[in-house]
Motif scaffolding. Structure first.
Motif, PDB file in Angstrom:
ATOM      1  N   ASP A 181     -18.870   3.234  -7.275  1.00 45.66           N
ATOM      2  CA  ASP A 181     -18.121   3.685  -6.107  1.00 45.66           C
ATOM      3  C   ASP A 181     -16.831   2.871  -6.030  1.00 45.66           C
ATOM      4  O   ASP A 181     -16.692   1.856  -6.700  1.00 45.66           O
ATOM      5  CB  ASP A 181     -18.956   3.513  -4.831  1.00 45.66           C
ATOM      6  N   THR A 182     -15.922   3.334  -5.218  1.00 48.14           N
ATOM      7  CA  THR A 182     -14.634   2.647  -5.148  1.00 48.14           C
ATOM      8  C   THR A 182     -14.191   2.465  -3.701  1.00 48.14           C
ATOM      9  O   THR A 182     -14.229   3.405  -2.908  1.00 48.14           O
ATOM     10  CB  THR A 182     -13.548   3.406  -5.945  1.00 48.14           C
ATOM     11  N   CYS A 183     -13.792   1.237  -3.362  1.00 41.19           N
ATOM     12  CA  CYS A 183     -13.346   0.935  -2.005  1.00 41.19           C
ATOM     13  C   CYS A 183     -12.016   1.610  -1.689  1.00 41.19           C
ATOM     14  O   CYS A 183     -11.521   1.546  -0.574  1.00 41.19           O
ATOM     15  CB  CYS A 183     -13.241  -0.568  -1.805  1.00 41.19           C
ATOM     16  N   MET A 184     -11.422   2.264  -2.704  1.00 38.62           N
ATOM     17  CA  MET A 184     -10.172   2.977  -2.458  1.00 38.62           C
ATOM     18  C   MET A 184     -10.436   4.323  -1.779  1.00 38.62           C
ATOM     19  O   MET A 184      -9.536   4.950  -1.246  1.00 38.62           O
ATOM     20  CB  MET A 184      -9.443   3.234  -3.782  1.00 38.62           C
ATOM     21  N   ALA A 222       0.801  -1.227   0.000  1.00 39.53           N
ATOM     22  CA  ALA A 222       0.000   0.000   0.000  1.00 39.53           C
ATOM     23  C   ALA A 222       0.833   1.275   0.000  1.00 39.53           C
ATOM     24  O   ALA A 222       0.305   2.342  -0.293  1.00 39.53           O
ATOM     25  CB  ALA A 222      -0.931   0.001   1.213  1.00 39.53           C
ATOM     26  N   PHE A 223       2.127   1.161   0.299  1.00 37.57           N
ATOM     27  CA  PHE A 223       2.914   2.392   0.454  1.00 37.57           C
ATOM     28  C   PHE A 223       2.760   3.336  -0.738  1.00 37.57           C
ATOM     29  O   PHE A 223       2.472   4.512  -0.598  1.00 37.57           O
ATOM     30  CB  PHE A 223       4.405   2.097   0.672  1.00 37.57           C
ATOM     31  N   SER A 224       2.933   2.788  -1.937  1.00 33.47           N
ATOM     32  CA  SER A 224       2.940   3.663  -3.107  1.00 33.47           C
ATOM     33  C   SER A 224       1.537   4.076  -3.540  1.00 33.47           C
ATOM     34  O   SER A 224       1.371   5.029  -4.295  1.00 33.47           O
ATOM     35  CB  SER A 224       3.657   2.974  -4.270  1.00 33.47           C
ATOM     36  N   CYS A 225       0.521   3.360  -3.059  1.00 30.02           N
ATOM     37  CA  CYS A 225      -0.858   3.620  -3.511  1.00 30.02           C
ATOM     38  C   CYS A 225      -1.274   5.051  -3.209  1.00 30.02           C
ATOM     39  O   CYS A 225      -1.046   5.559  -2.111  1.00 30.02           O
ATOM     40  CB  CYS A 225      -1.820   2.655  -2.833  1.00 30.02           C
ATOM     41  N   ILE A 226      -1.877   5.710  -4.212  1.00 31.61           N
ATOM     42  CA  ILE A 226      -2.349   7.073  -3.974  1.00 31.61           C
ATOM     43  C   ILE A 226      -3.844   7.087  -3.659  1.00 31.61           C
ATOM     44  O   ILE A 226      -4.450   8.150  -3.535  1.00 31.61           O
ATOM     45  CB  ILE A 226      -2.038   8.014  -5.152  1.00 31.61           C
ATOM     46  N   ASN A 227      -4.448   5.896  -3.582  1.00 33.69           N
ATOM     47  CA  ASN A 227      -5.874   5.782  -3.257  1.00 33.69           C
ATOM     48  C   ASN A 227      -6.795   6.470  -4.272  1.00 33.69           C
ATOM     49  O   ASN A 227      -7.805   7.066  -3.904  1.00 33.69           O
ATOM     50  CB  ASN A 227      -6.154   6.338  -1.859  1.00 33.69           C
ATOM     51  N   CYS A 228      -6.445   6.393  -5.543  1.00 33.84           N
ATOM     52  CA  CYS A 228      -7.381   6.843  -6.562  1.00 33.84           C
ATOM     53  C   CYS A 228      -8.293   5.661  -6.876  1.00 33.84           C
ATOM     54  O   CYS A 228      -8.084   4.571  -6.371  1.00 33.84           O
ATOM     55  CB  CYS A 228      -6.657   7.313  -7.827  1.00 33.84           C
ATOM     56  N   VAL A 267       0.759   3.975 -10.016  1.00 31.42           N
ATOM     57  CA  VAL A 267       1.970   3.669  -9.264  1.00 31.42           C
ATOM     58  C   VAL A 267       2.385   2.209  -9.426  1.00 31.42           C
ATOM     59  O   VAL A 267       3.222   1.705  -8.692  1.00 31.42           O
ATOM     60  CB  VAL A 267       1.818   4.007  -7.764  1.00 31.42           C
ATOM     61  N   ASN A 268       1.754   1.548 -10.408  1.00 34.82           N
ATOM     62  CA  ASN A 268       2.158   0.192 -10.763  1.00 34.82           C
ATOM     63  C   ASN A 268       2.020  -0.810  -9.608  1.00 34.82           C
ATOM     64  O   ASN A 268       2.934  -1.563  -9.296  1.00 34.82           O
ATOM     65  CB  ASN A 268       3.597   0.218 -11.323  1.00 34.82           C
ATOM     66  N   ILE A 269       0.868  -0.809  -8.963  1.00 35.00           N
ATOM     67  CA  ILE A 269       0.567  -1.900  -8.030  1.00 35.00           C
ATOM     68  C   ILE A 269      -0.012  -3.014  -8.895  1.00 35.00           C
ATOM     69  O   ILE A 269      -0.954  -2.804  -9.640  1.00 35.00           O
ATOM     70  CB  ILE A 269      -0.422  -1.443  -6.936  1.00 35.00           C
ATOM     71  N   ASP A 270       0.585  -4.188  -8.795  1.00 37.65           N
ATOM     72  CA  ASP A 270       0.323  -5.250  -9.760  1.00 37.65           C
ATOM     73  C   ASP A 270      -0.434  -6.396  -9.082  1.00 37.65           C
ATOM     74  O   ASP A 270       0.112  -7.096  -8.226  1.00 37.65           O
ATOM     75  CB  ASP A 270       1.673  -5.727 -10.314  1.00 37.65           C
ATOM     76  N   ILE A 271      -1.675  -6.595  -9.475  1.00 34.19           N
ATOM     77  CA  ILE A 271      -2.509  -7.626  -8.843  1.00 34.19           C
ATOM     78  C   ILE A 271      -1.895  -9.023  -9.002  1.00 34.19           C
ATOM     79  O   ILE A 271      -2.074  -9.884  -8.155  1.00 34.19           O
ATOM     80  CB  ILE A 271      -3.957  -7.593  -9.388  1.00 34.19           C
ATOM     81  N   ARG A 272      -1.123  -9.210 -10.057  1.00 32.37           N
ATOM     82  CA  ARG A 272      -0.497 -10.537 -10.262  1.00 32.37           C
ATOM     83  C   ARG A 272       0.482 -10.820  -9.136  1.00 32.37           C
ATOM     84  O   ARG A 272       0.535 -11.920  -8.593  1.00 32.37           O
ATOM     85  CB  ARG A 272       0.230 -10.567 -11.611  1.00 32.37           C
ATOM     86  N   GLU A 273       1.266  -9.794  -8.798  1.00 32.54           N
ATOM     87  CA  GLU A 273       2.231  -9.975  -7.715  1.00 32.54           C
ATOM     88  C   GLU A 273       1.534 -10.187  -6.381  1.00 32.54           C
ATOM     89  O   GLU A 273       1.935 -11.033  -5.585  1.00 32.54           O
ATOM     90  CB  GLU A 273       3.109  -8.735  -7.620  1.00 32.54           C
ATOM     91  N   VAL A 274       0.493  -9.380  -6.146  1.00 29.66           N
ATOM     92  CA  VAL A 274      -0.209  -9.480  -4.872  1.00 29.66           C
ATOM     93  C   VAL A 274      -0.861 -10.855  -4.752  1.00 29.66           C
ATOM     94  O   VAL A 274      -0.800 -11.501  -3.705  1.00 29.66           O
ATOM     95  CB  VAL A 274      -1.268  -8.363  -4.735  1.00 29.66           C
ATOM     96  N   ASN A 321      -5.111  12.819  -6.360  1.00 34.58           N
ATOM     97  CA  ASN A 321      -4.357  12.045  -5.381  1.00 34.58           C
ATOM     98  C   ASN A 321      -2.869  11.962  -5.686  1.00 34.58           C
ATOM     99  O   ASN A 321      -2.071  11.733  -4.784  1.00 34.58           O
ATOM    100  CB  ASN A 321      -4.954  10.647  -5.239  1.00 34.58           C
ATOM    101  N   ALA A 322      -2.514  12.137  -6.964  1.00 33.32           N
ATOM    102  CA  ALA A 322      -1.083  12.125  -7.304  1.00 33.32           C
ATOM    103  C   ALA A 322      -0.456  13.478  -7.029  1.00 33.32           C
ATOM    104  O   ALA A 322       0.764  13.620  -7.039  1.00 33.32           O
ATOM    105  CB  ALA A 322      -0.904  11.758  -8.777  1.00 33.32           C
TER     106      ALA A 322
END
Lengths: 350, 54, 315
Positions: free
Chosen positions: A275-278, A238-244, A332-339, C213-214
């Motif tokens: 809506d978005t859970c982010m 979550a660190f890099s996530c900007i919550n968009c 920010v390139n959070i990759d669901i495959r990796e997660v 957000n960015a």
């Protein structure tokens, strides 16, 4: 199973003809990339298209949809009583649908069409729609559908599967709805079933070979929810996530929505919006308390829902069809495959 | 700067006015309001930035 | 810029080893071509994860708020200006942050490069000003200067304006005859054409709020579009609500925007939302002689009253 050959020279004419009885949706190239849109007037679906930025879920589940409306004018009959808003549920067809998007619609159906509750807006749109898929001869770089319960020629959720054979389309008619649409287009040239299936199988095999990226989901079901929930990797993810809301809005299976009333003068309407859970607002209580107050909690929720809660609740695989849109679009390139692989491989350290 | 940005987005310049009028300046108030209404009338009804449907 | 990564790692390693900072915020390699992801490094062993290249288009000033203890951050020219803005606006204290400055030669315009190919890009490498881009069907060698982001081609502060360490030699700043050609183009239109331009610009906006957000300027605890008691803006796809968001988001950046381009970088729909903020930047410069984030002792022009402020707009 019935197969029909469509000469590409007759394609446009047939699609035009179907307009007499169907409203059409399909891929359109815009300045910002491909989008699945209503094909107005003489627009044709762009069959050479690349993966669209947004999925086809909006055909049944628009980002904003008017559900009900009423008048606040007390001199009118039925004032203040919400009635279902007028909407067009005449037959419609989505042309050139990606097979993974069709599969995604089947997953969304699990939520909107249950024994206990039935979302009339989604279900009526679903019933009105004929899904004409196009097999993907050359899957994109981000496609990992084969390991996510779908694939480039997956037939699930489709009424017709088209295969691009250069000069012709080979149409595999999968349902009566599909047959009705083919009739409406005037596509009649029947092809030999065995031969056609063999041709499609060749394309399918070739296409599947091109998908190199994959996820591992085999162990997700046996993991303990609480252990995954408390796994140490969530803060790092979550660190890099900007919550968009990009990942949730581009996702073909994200089905969450918010209900909003809007009033102008004496008319008030009730809308259903994506809506978005982010977003922190997603879970904000009227008391001001927010049970999912931190970024990490929100990021974890998205992945846990798709890859664990859904798996446990429905036993139909993950709530991810491997389209790769969120991987490509995430700022920010959070990759669901990796997660996913991280979750699948996670063992609690004693 | 806000007026400039609105104008930049296509809201006609004469639609947005800023003024500072003391409660003791009744005549100034009348003059300003007259000027504003004349100018806005000259451009006609606004269709931009209006939420038109519900 | 390729060589500076060794220096960045060296500095980061020293800072962590000496306990001068608790963590280092930088970029790590992404999982897909042309992508890097903001990362936090807590220990010396992990410094090799840090990278720096022409795809580090986000603004790391956005990640330094609310950190416990002292942090080091890698800062391009624009990032450093936003750190200055943060310090001026009391979001972070100067002594809580160790700035590893990186002189920048511009970030690439990923969407422009993608548009050159009909299919997905599968490999991207760079060497100085040469970009090697490979798709599944072909390979191209490109000159980085021709594929810079718009804000980078118009940038006049490539060197960090404030830093504790420098990870490379300072670069020559660009001199531009006209730093605002894009704003001029829109200003030359008549009112209806301007309106049309912005209507088309935001037409495909999905309100994911990635631009907001960015943005390192957008740190309000609750954004006006997220206010719910009472609600200020409609939440649907009504175009007026969408435009209200864009207009007010931009205006909140007035006199504070450094044109770092993170908003455009983050937008999944490739909307050049800078068309809104650029006008404010130009006005700030022309009306107040102001460029954001250059001076740690000065507050942004709309924050302070000065007798010399232009007041021709008021009757």
């Amino acid at each position: 199973m019935k197969f029909i050959t469509i000469d590409k020279k007759d394609w446009a004419k047939g699609i035009e003809k179907s307009r007499e009885t169907y409203r059409l949706f399909g891929p359109v190239k815009e300045k910002n990339g491909f989008l699945i849109k209503s094909l107005d007037n003489d627009m044709l679906p762009d069959m050479e298209y690349h993966d669209s930025v947004l999925s086809a879920k909006s055909v049944l589940f628009p980002q904003s949809e008017k559900m009900m409306t009423t008048s606040l004018d007390e001199s009118r009959d039925g004032h203040h009583i919400m009635n279902r808003a007028d909407a067009d549920y005449s037959p419609r067809a989505v042309i050139g649908l990606r097979p993974f998007d069709a599969k995604a619609i089947q997953l969304v159906k699990l939520n909107f069409d249950t024994k206990e509750y039935r979302d009339p807006y989604w279900c009526d749109a679903y019933e009105a729609t004929t899904f004409v898929g196009l097999g993907i001869n050359k899957p994109g770089f981000y496609d990992f559908s084969t390991s996510a319960g779908s694939g480039p020629f997956n037939e699930e959720g489709l009424d017709v599967l088209l295969a691009d054979m250069d000069d012709t389309y080979l149409a595999k008619v999968l349902t009566d709805k599909g047959q009705a649409y083919m009739d409406a287009c005037g596509f009649k040239t029947q092809a030999d079933a065995k031969e056609s299936q063999a041709l499609i199988d060749v394309l399918k095999k070739e296409a599947q070979k091109n998908i190199v990226s994959r996820i591992h989901t085999d162990k997700l079901k046996e993991k303990t929810t609480l252990e995954l929930h408390e796994a140490p990797f969530w803060d790092d993810i979550a660190f890099s996530c900007i919550n968009c809301g990009t990942c949730t809005y581009v996702c073909p299976t994200c089905w969450c929505f918010d209900i909003q009333d809007e009033t102008k003068q004496k008319t008030t309407s009730r809308f259903k919006n994506w809506d978005t859970c982010m977003s922190p607002l997603f879970t904000l209580h009227t008391t001001g308390h927010n049970p999912r107050d931190t970024k990490t909690q929100r990021v974890r929720q998205r992945f846990m829902h798709k890859l664990k809660y859904f798996v446990d609740k429905y036993d139909q695989g993950t709530m991810c069809v491997g389209c790769g849109r969120c991987v490509k679009s995430c700022p920010v390139n959070i990759d669901i495959r990796e997660v996913c692989n991280l979750m699948n491989a996670y063992e609690k350290q004693e | 700067m806000m007026g400039n940005l609105l104008e930049h987005m296509g809201i006609e310049k004469d639609r947005v006015h800023f003024s500072w009028i003391s409660s003791a300046e009744a005549t100034k108030f009348v003059d300003v309001v007259k000027e504003i209404s004349d100018k806005v009338r000259a451009i006609g009804p606004n269709t931009k930035f209006v939420k038109d449907y519900i | 810029m390729n060589t500076c990564i060794n220096k960045i790692r060296e500095i980061a390693s020293k800072l962590l080893e000496n306990g001068e900072v608790e963590k280092v915020i930088g970029f790590a390699n992404g999982t897909i071509p042309m992508a890097t992801s903001p990362v936090v490094i807590n220990s010396k062993q992990d410094v090799d994860k840090l990278v720096f290249n022409s795809t580090c288009g986000l603004n790391l000033a956005n990640y330094v708020r609310n950190q416990k203890g002292k942090v080091a951050v890698i800062a391009k020219g624009c990032d450093s200006r936003n750190i200055v803005t943060h310090i001026v606006e009391n979001q972070v204290k100067r002594d809580q942050i160790h700035i590893i400055g990186v002189p920048c030669t511009g970030m690439i315009n990923k969407k422009k490069i993608e548009a050159l190919f009909g299919d997905d890009i599968i490999e991207f490498t760079e060497d100085g000003d040469t970009l090697n881009v490979k798709s599944s069907t072909r390979e191209e060698t490109l000159n980085k200067k021709e594929y810079l982001r718009d804000n980078c081609t118009l940038c006049m502060h490539r060197n960090p304006v404030v830093y504790d360490d420098l990870a490379g030699d300072l670069v020559q700043e660009q001199t531009l005859e006209n730093p605002y050609p894009d704003v001029d183009r829109i200003e030359a239109m008549d009112a209806d054409a301007k309106w049309q331009h912005f209507q088309e610009l935001t037409q495909n906006c999905i309100r994911c709020y990635a631009c907001r957000n960015a943005c390192p300027l957008c740190y309000c605890p609750t954004c006006f579009v997220d206010e719910s008691g009472p609600q200020w803006v409609g939440k649907g796809q009504n175009k007026t609500d969408v435009d209200t968001f864009h207009f007010l988001r931009a205006f909140h950046c007035a006199g504070r925007c450094t044109d770092c381009g993170a908003c455009v970088e983050a937008c999944p729909m490739d909307i050049n939302v800078r068309d809104f903020t650029r006008k404010l930047n130009k006005d700030s410069f022309e009306m107040f002689g102001w460029e954001a984030g250059l001076d740690i002792t000065k507050r942004p022009p709309l924050d302070v009253y000065s007798p010399g402020d232009p007041n021709a707009f008021i009757k």
